[in-house]
Design a protein around this motif. Sequence first.
Motif, mmCIF file in Angstrom:
data_model
loop_
_atom_site.group_PDB
_atom_site.id
_atom_site.type_symbol
_atom_site.label_atom_id
_atom_site.label_comp_id
_atom_site.label_asym_id
_atom_site.label_seq_id
_atom_site.Cartn_x
_atom_site.Cartn_y
_atom_site.Cartn_z
ATOM 1 N N UNK A 67 -9.376 23.755 7.453
ATOM 2 C CA UNK A 67 -8.064 23.118 7.307
ATOM 3 C C UNK A 67 -8.185 21.598 7.335
ATOM 4 N N UNK A 68 -9.037 21.092 8.221
ATOM 5 C CA UNK A 68 -9.232 19.651 8.306
ATOM 6 C C UNK A 68 -9.913 19.123 7.040
ATOM 7 N N UNK A 69 -10.892 19.849 6.527
ATOM 8 C CA UNK A 69 -11.570 19.443 5.294
ATOM 9 C C UNK A 69 -10.581 19.403 4.126
ATOM 10 N N UNK A 70 -9.774 20.455 3.997
ATOM 11 C CA UNK A 70 -8.780 20.496 2.919
ATOM 12 C C UNK A 70 -7.820 19.316 3.014
ATOM 13 N N UNK A 71 -7.394 18.995 4.224
ATOM 14 C CA UNK A 71 -6.441 17.902 4.418
ATOM 15 C C UNK A 71 -7.060 16.558 4.087
ATOM 16 N N UNK A 72 -8.284 16.334 4.542
ATOM 17 C CA UNK A 72 -8.952 15.064 4.254
ATOM 18 C C UNK A 72 -9.236 14.914 2.758
ATOM 19 N N UNK A 73 -9.652 15.996 2.103
ATOM 20 C CA UNK A 73 -9.912 15.941 0.666
ATOM 21 C C UNK A 73 -8.618 15.648 -0.096
ATOM 22 N N UNK A 74 -7.541 16.306 0.288
ATOM 23 C CA UNK A 74 -6.240 16.049 -0.340
ATOM 24 C C UNK A 74 -5.844 14.586 -0.162
ATOM 25 N N UNK A 228 5.486 21.574 1.113
ATOM 26 C CA UNK A 228 5.273 22.024 -0.252
ATOM 27 C C UNK A 228 4.148 23.060 -0.334
ATOM 28 N N UNK A 229 3.029 22.770 0.334
ATOM 29 C CA UNK A 229 1.898 23.706 0.289
ATOM 30 C C UNK A 229 2.254 25.025 0.965
ATOM 31 N N UNK A 230 2.987 24.957 2.067
ATOM 32 C CA UNK A 230 3.371 26.188 2.765
ATOM 33 C C UNK A 230 4.314 27.020 1.912
ATOM 34 N N UNK A 231 5.299 26.353 1.283
ATOM 35 C CA UNK A 231 6.260 27.082 0.446
ATOM 36 C C UNK A 231 5.580 27.697 -0.769
ATOM 37 N N UNK A 232 4.573 27.030 -1.325
ATOM 38 C CA UNK A 232 3.898 27.535 -2.523
ATOM 39 C C UNK A 232 2.949 28.688 -2.214
ATOM 40 N N UNK A 233 2.178 28.561 -1.132
ATOM 41 C CA UNK A 233 1.068 29.482 -0.932
ATOM 42 C C UNK A 233 1.162 30.371 0.299
ATOM 43 N N UNK A 234 2.081 30.086 1.210
ATOM 44 C CA UNK A 234 2.140 30.883 2.429
ATOM 45 C C UNK A 234 3.503 31.527 2.656
ATOM 46 N N UNK A 235 4.470 31.210 1.798
ATOM 47 C CA UNK A 235 5.768 31.862 1.903
ATOM 48 C C UNK A 235 5.737 33.252 1.296
ATOM 49 N N UNK A 236 4.747 33.510 0.425
ATOM 50 C CA UNK A 236 4.601 34.809 -0.225
ATOM 51 C C UNK A 236 3.239 35.380 0.154
ATOM 52 N N UNK A 247 -5.699 26.360 0.260
ATOM 53 C CA UNK A 247 -4.493 25.559 0.481
ATOM 54 C C UNK A 247 -4.129 25.486 1.954
ATOM 55 N N UNK A 248 -5.047 25.882 2.814
ATOM 56 C CA UNK A 248 -4.781 25.854 4.258
ATOM 57 C C UNK A 248 -4.951 24.433 4.767
ATOM 58 N N UNK A 249 -3.859 23.711 4.883
ATOM 59 C CA UNK A 249 -3.897 22.354 5.420
ATOM 60 C C UNK A 249 -3.793 22.401 6.936
ATOM 61 N N UNK A 250 -4.134 21.283 7.544
ATOM 62 C CA UNK A 250 -4.253 21.237 9.002
ATOM 63 C C UNK A 250 -2.932 21.564 9.693
ATOM 64 N N UNK A 251 -1.840 20.974 9.231
ATOM 65 C CA UNK A 251 -0.550 21.206 9.885
ATOM 66 C C UNK A 251 -0.082 22.643 9.665
ATOM 67 N N UNK A 252 -0.447 23.242 8.521
ATOM 68 C CA UNK A 252 -0.110 24.650 8.289
ATOM 69 C C UNK A 252 -0.837 25.528 9.307
ATOM 70 N N UNK A 253 -2.109 25.246 9.532
ATOM 71 C CA UNK A 253 -2.869 26.026 10.516
ATOM 72 C C UNK A 253 -2.292 25.817 11.916
ATOM 73 N N UNK A 254 -1.913 24.588 12.226
ATOM 74 C CA UNK A 254 -1.269 24.302 13.514
ATOM 75 C C UNK A 254 0.009 25.128 13.655
ATOM 76 N N UNK A 255 0.816 25.157 12.607
ATOM 77 C CA UNK A 255 2.060 25.928 12.609
ATOM 78 C C UNK A 255 1.789 27.419 12.813
ATOM 79 N N UNK A 256 0.774 27.930 12.132
ATOM 80 C CA UNK A 256 0.439 29.345 12.274
ATOM 81 C C UNK A 256 0.031 29.684 13.702
#
Length: 300
Positions: A67-74, A228-236, A247-256
């Motif tokens: 998640x941290x890698x994805x976030x930093x790359x983004x 945006x990332x959560x609505x696109x890839x984790x809402x479904x 698409x697992x960003x750091x804040x999404x993982x924190x939320x989970x």
Amino acid sequence: MARRRGETRWAWTFLSPWIIGFLLFTAGPMLISLVLSFARYDMLKPPSFVGTDNYRELLSDPKAGTALYNTLLFTVLHVPLHIILALALASLLRRAGRAGGFFRTVLYLPVMTPPVALAAMFLLLLNGQTGAINEVLGWFGFTGPNWTTDPVWIKPGLVLMSLWTVGSTAVIYLAALSRVPAELYEAARLDGASAWRQFWHITLPAISGTVYFTVIVTTIASLQTFTEAYAMFFGNSQTADNQGDSALFYVIYLFQQAFGSLRMGYASALAWLLFAIIAVITIIQVRLSRRLVYYESEPR
């Protein structure tokens, strides 16, 4: 002396709503989360102190690393593109003349789009088979990728979506560009300076303070990407299964962890690690600004 004390009391009176709000809604929750980061807490039972176990688990958690890698790359992809595109659009708007007001409004309107609606729209636009973006690429002989299912293209697709709201930064740059003295450009043209040299030696130094501000703000916002990332890839759930952790960003993982697994202590540790990362990056940017940012009031 009495007048000064009276002015001080009035100053504190007017500042008190902000101070109370800061203590109740910012400083207080931050302090509580710091305490919880050293505890195991699921909101159903009282927290139990576990020392630094949450932080040790965090350092060995592969999903947190992903998640941290994805976030930093983004962030690395998004921030430069956002700044460059905003500056280019602001330069074009500066030449719009009497139609500038209309184009400023058109450019800023996408910023008003609700994030969830934006995610739904780009989920359709980025569809690998029927999406409009791949259709346009096909007009020029390019085969578009599977933006929403191919792990290699998911983050570039999210970066592309994030540029939809570049208008707010472009308007800020337009205001900064309007303050650059026109006589500097006239003198440069008389000296035979090209458009690129004018931009590099006049425009960029003159607006470097504004660029510095937007780089910091955009970096912090990118590191906290969520909606945006959560609505696109984790809402479904089906979409989430297709894209894995790309698409697992750091804040999404924190939320989970916080609201999916009810691991509030571990989520608090994740939050404080993100706070530390943002603080370190901001400090580095502040240090670099001393050499790269020019303020008109400073002696040369």
